[in-house]
Design a protein around this motif. Structure first.
Motif, PDB file in Angstrom:
ATOM      1  N   GLU A 151       0.805  -1.217   0.000  1.00  0.00           N
ATOM      2  CA  GLU A 151       0.000   0.000   0.000  1.00  0.00           C
ATOM      3  C   GLU A 151       0.845   1.277   0.000  1.00  0.00           C
ATOM      4  O   GLU A 151       0.766   2.104   0.899  1.00  0.00           O
ATOM      5  CB  GLU A 151      -0.972  -0.006   1.181  1.00  0.00           C
ATOM      6  N   HIS A 163       8.836  -3.339  -0.961  1.00  0.00           N
ATOM      7  CA  HIS A 163       7.440  -3.191  -1.375  1.00  0.00           C
ATOM      8  C   HIS A 163       6.915  -4.532  -1.877  1.00  0.00           C
ATOM      9  O   HIS A 163       7.353  -5.040  -2.903  1.00  0.00           O
ATOM     10  CB  HIS A 163       7.369  -2.131  -2.478  1.00  0.00           C
ATOM     11  N   TRP A 165       3.116  -7.215  -1.989  1.00  0.00           N
ATOM     12  CA  TRP A 165       1.776  -7.137  -2.558  1.00  0.00           C
ATOM     13  C   TRP A 165       0.851  -8.112  -1.853  1.00  0.00           C
ATOM     14  O   TRP A 165       1.222  -8.804  -0.914  1.00  0.00           O
ATOM     15  CB  TRP A 165       1.825  -7.445  -4.055  1.00  0.00           C
ATOM     16  N   CYS A 243     -10.301  -0.865 -10.718  1.00  0.00           N
ATOM     17  CA  CYS A 243      -9.594  -0.802  -9.432  1.00  0.00           C
ATOM     18  C   CYS A 243      -9.368   0.656  -9.018  1.00  0.00           C
ATOM     19  O   CYS A 243      -8.233   1.144  -9.008  1.00  0.00           O
ATOM     20  CB  CYS A 243      -8.256  -1.537  -9.532  1.00  0.00           C
ATOM     21  N   GLU A 250      -3.992   1.066  -3.695  1.00  0.00           N
ATOM     22  CA  GLU A 250      -3.757  -0.351  -3.947  1.00  0.00           C
ATOM     23  C   GLU A 250      -4.781  -1.178  -3.192  1.00  0.00           C
ATOM     24  O   GLU A 250      -5.212  -0.812  -2.104  1.00  0.00           O
ATOM     25  CB  GLU A 250      -2.343  -0.737  -3.496  1.00  0.00           C
ATOM     26  N   SER A 251      -5.155  -2.311  -3.775  1.00  0.00           N
ATOM     27  CA  SER A 251      -6.106  -3.198  -3.112  1.00  0.00           C
ATOM     28  C   SER A 251      -5.909  -4.624  -3.607  1.00  0.00           C
ATOM     29  O   SER A 251      -5.253  -4.873  -4.637  1.00  0.00           O
ATOM     30  CB  SER A 251      -7.549  -2.752  -3.376  1.00  0.00           C
ATOM     31  N   VAL A 254      -6.631  -5.817  -7.395  1.00  0.00           N
ATOM     32  CA  VAL A 254      -5.645  -5.757  -8.478  1.00  0.00           C
ATOM     33  C   VAL A 254      -5.079  -7.141  -8.751  1.00  0.00           C
ATOM     34  O   VAL A 254      -4.985  -7.590  -9.902  1.00  0.00           O
ATOM     35  CB  VAL A 254      -4.508  -4.782  -8.118  1.00  0.00           C
ATOM     36  N   TYR A 255      -4.740  -7.860  -7.687  1.00  0.00           N
ATOM     37  CA  TYR A 255      -4.078  -9.154  -7.829  1.00  0.00           C
ATOM     38  C   TYR A 255      -5.083 -10.281  -8.057  1.00  0.00           C
ATOM     39  O   TYR A 255      -4.767 -11.267  -8.736  1.00  0.00           O
ATOM     40  CB  TYR A 255      -3.201  -9.395  -6.599  1.00  0.00           C
ATOM     41  N   LEU A 266      -6.197   0.913 -13.334  1.00  0.00           N
ATOM     42  CA  LEU A 266      -5.600   1.434 -12.111  1.00  0.00           C
ATOM     43  C   LEU A 266      -5.687   2.950 -12.021  1.00  0.00           C
ATOM     44  O   LEU A 266      -5.597   3.652 -13.030  1.00  0.00           O
ATOM     45  CB  LEU A 266      -4.126   1.010 -12.036  1.00  0.00           C
ATOM     46  N   PHE A 270      -1.878   4.970  -8.118  1.00  0.00           N
ATOM     47  CA  PHE A 270      -1.360   3.642  -7.785  1.00  0.00           C
ATOM     48  C   PHE A 270       0.144   3.578  -8.030  1.00  0.00           C
ATOM     49  O   PHE A 270       0.620   3.907  -9.117  1.00  0.00           O
ATOM     50  CB  PHE A 270      -2.078   2.590  -8.629  1.00  0.00           C
ATOM     51  N   PRO A 272       2.942   0.859  -8.196  1.00  0.00           N
ATOM     52  CA  PRO A 272       3.045  -0.598  -8.222  1.00  0.00           C
ATOM     53  C   PRO A 272       4.349  -1.103  -7.607  1.00  0.00           C
ATOM     54  O   PRO A 272       5.361  -0.392  -7.621  1.00  0.00           O
ATOM     55  CB  PRO A 272       3.005  -0.918  -9.718  1.00  0.00           C
ATOM     56  N   TRP A 278       4.502  -2.745 -15.636  1.00  0.00           N
ATOM     57  CA  TRP A 278       3.063  -2.716 -15.427  1.00  0.00           C
ATOM     58  C   TRP A 278       2.318  -2.147 -16.635  1.00  0.00           C
ATOM     59  O   TRP A 278       1.136  -2.446 -16.827  1.00  0.00           O
ATOM     60  CB  TRP A 278       2.739  -1.928 -14.156  1.00  0.00           C
TER      61      TRP A 278
END
Length: 370
Positions: A151, A163, A165, A243, A250-251, A254-255, A266, A270, A272, A278
Motif C-alpha cells: 500500500e 514493497h 503485494w 480498481c 492499492e487493493s 488488483v491481484y 488502475l 497507484f 506498483p 506494469w
C-alpha cells in the motif's frame, strides 16, 4: 552468495544479503489467522526467504535481521471500538511491541526488517496514520527499522522498504477466454462517504462506471465478504477489472484480477511494486468527457494487455520455490536495504544530523522505557 541480475540491459553482480529470522513468540502469525482485507504477504514471507536461500541460522553471519511478528494483524485485530475518537491503543498491541523489542535486543543496532503496513516514501514520510504510528511508535514510527510493506502512497524509499503485494500463493489454472463482461467492479461503492460532507474519492469513479456500456458492479455492503472462488469466477468473465482508489490506491482486487486473467484498470495514484513492466499488463483509469463514462483501451490494445497478463499473472504468487521472479526480487531488495543501512552506519554518530539522528535518540529512549 552471489547472483547475476540484469539491470538496464547490462549484467551486474549483486551480493545476496544473509538474513537471520527470529522466532515469533507473539503468536500473531499462527496458521489460519485471518489477515485484514486480504493483505497477507507476511504469512508466506519466512518460507519464501528460506526457499530463496537468503536465510542463515547463525546471527553472526547475518547482514540483515527479520522479526516475523504479524504487526498488521495485531494492529487491526486489537483496535478498540472507540479508536477513531479517542486514539486509544489496546494493551495487547503495546505488549506485542514490548515483546518484539525484547527479542531483538541483542542485535537491535544491526539492520532489521519488520512487517509493516505502509511503505516509507522518498519524501521522508512513512505513510502511516497517526493511530498506526501511535500503536507501534518504536516499531513503525521511529525510522529505526526497515519494513516489508504494501500500500504505497507515493514513490517508495527502497532503502527502507521492501514493497510487496497481496500474495496469490498458488499457481493458478488457465484463465477463461470467454469474457462477456466489458469491465467489472467488486467491492464497496463508497458513494455515500459515511455521513461525511466531503465526497469519497471513489464516488466519481463509480458514477463513470455506471455510465459505461458493458460494465458490471458486484457491490459489497458494510462488512460483507466474498470467497476467493467467487472472485475468481467473477473476474474470469471480465475483460477489465476496475480498481479505483479506496482507503489507498492499492487493493487486493488488483491481484485477484491478474490471477483470473482480467486486465486491471488502475488509478493514476497507484504505485506498483517494482516487478515487471506494469504498462504491459495494466491500464490507467481514463474518463470519456462526452459520455461521462470510462474510456477503455481499444481492442488491439486489449489483446496486447491480455498477453501481458498471461505472462505476468504467476509472478505475484509468493511460492519462491517455483517463482524465480519473486526470489530474485527478494535478493535485490534485501541487498539494497543492507547496503543502505551500511551507508548510514558508516557515518559517525557524532556528526549525524537531521530526522534520522533524532529518531535514533528517541528510539533508544523509548526502548529503555519499555
Amino acid at each position: 552468495a552471489r547472483t547475476f541480475v540484469r539491470a538496464h540491459g547490462r549484467h551486474a553482480i549483486v551480493d545476496s544479503a544473509m538474513l537471520f529470522i527470529y522466532n515469533d513468540t507473539s503468536g500473531s502469525c499462527s496458521p489460519g489467522r485471518a489477515s485484514a482485507g486480504g493483505l497477507n504477504y507476511f504469512l508466506f514471507l519466512s518460507a519464501a526467504l528460506r526457499a530463496a536461500g537468503l536465510v542463515t541460522t547463525d546471527p553472526h553471519r547475518a547482514t540483515v535481521f527479520y522479526h516475523p511478528a504479524c504487526l498488521i494483524n495485531v494492529y487491526f485485530e486489537t483496535r478498540l471500538p472507540n479508536w477513531k475518537s479517542s486514539g486509544a491503543v489496546a494493551a495487547q498491541a503495546t505488549a506485542v511491541q514490548r515483546r518484539v523489542l525484547a527479542e531483538i535486543a541483542t542485535y537491535q543496532h544491526r539492520p532489521h526488517l519488520l512487517n509493516g503496513l505502509r511503505c516509507a516514501l522518498q519524501s521522508g514520510q512513512d505513510g502511516l496514520t497517526s493511530h498506526m504510528r501511535k500503536t507501534f511508535p518504536l516499531l513503525w514510527g521511529s525510522r529505526r527499522f526497515a519494513h516489508f510493506c504494501a500500500e504505497a502512497l507515493g514513490p517508495v524509499d527502497h532503502s527502507r522498504a521492501v514493497h510487496l503485494w497481496y500474495c496469490q500463493p498458488e499457481q493458478q489454472e488457465a484463465a477463461s477466454s470467454h469474457r462477456p463482461v466489458r469491465v467489472l467492479f467488486v467491492g464497496a461503492t463508497f458513494e455515500r462517504a459515511f455521513g461525511e460532507k466531503k465526497e469519497h474519492p471513489r464516488a466519481r469513479a463509480i458514477r463513470a462506471l455506471r455510465r459505461t456500456a458493458g460494465a458490471s458492479l458486484h457491490t459489497l455492503q458494510g462488512r460483507q465478504t466474498i470467497s476467493d472462488a467467487e472472485l475468481q469466477a467473477l473476474y474470469s468473465r471480465a475483460e477489465f477489472a476496475f480498481c479505483p482508489v479506496g482507503d489507498t490506491p492499492e487493493s487486493k482486487r488488483v491481484y485477484d484480477a491478474l490471477r483470473a486473467g482480467s486486465v486491471p484498470l488502475l488509478s493514476s495514484k497507484f504505485v506498483p511494486p517494482p516487478l515487471g513492466s506494469w504498462r504491459s499488463f495494466s491500464a490507467r483509469i481514463e474518463y470519456n468527457r462526452s459520455s461521462g463514462g470510462l474510456l477503455l483501451p481499444r481492442a488491439s490494445r486489449l489483446a496486447a494487455l491480455q498477453r501481458g497478463v498471461r505472462q505476468m499473472r504467476d509472478a505475484f504468487t509468493c511460492d519462491a520455490t517455483r517463482n524465480e521472479r519473486f526470489r530474485e526480487y527478494l535478493r535485490r531488495s534485501l541487498a539494497r536495504v543492507r547496503d543502505a543501512a551500511a551507508g548510514r552506519a558508516a557515518r559517525s554518530p557524532a556528526v549525524q544530523r537531521g530526522p534520522a539522528a533524532t529518531a535514533a535518540r528517541r528510539f533508544d529512549a523509548g526502548v529503555r522505557s519499555t
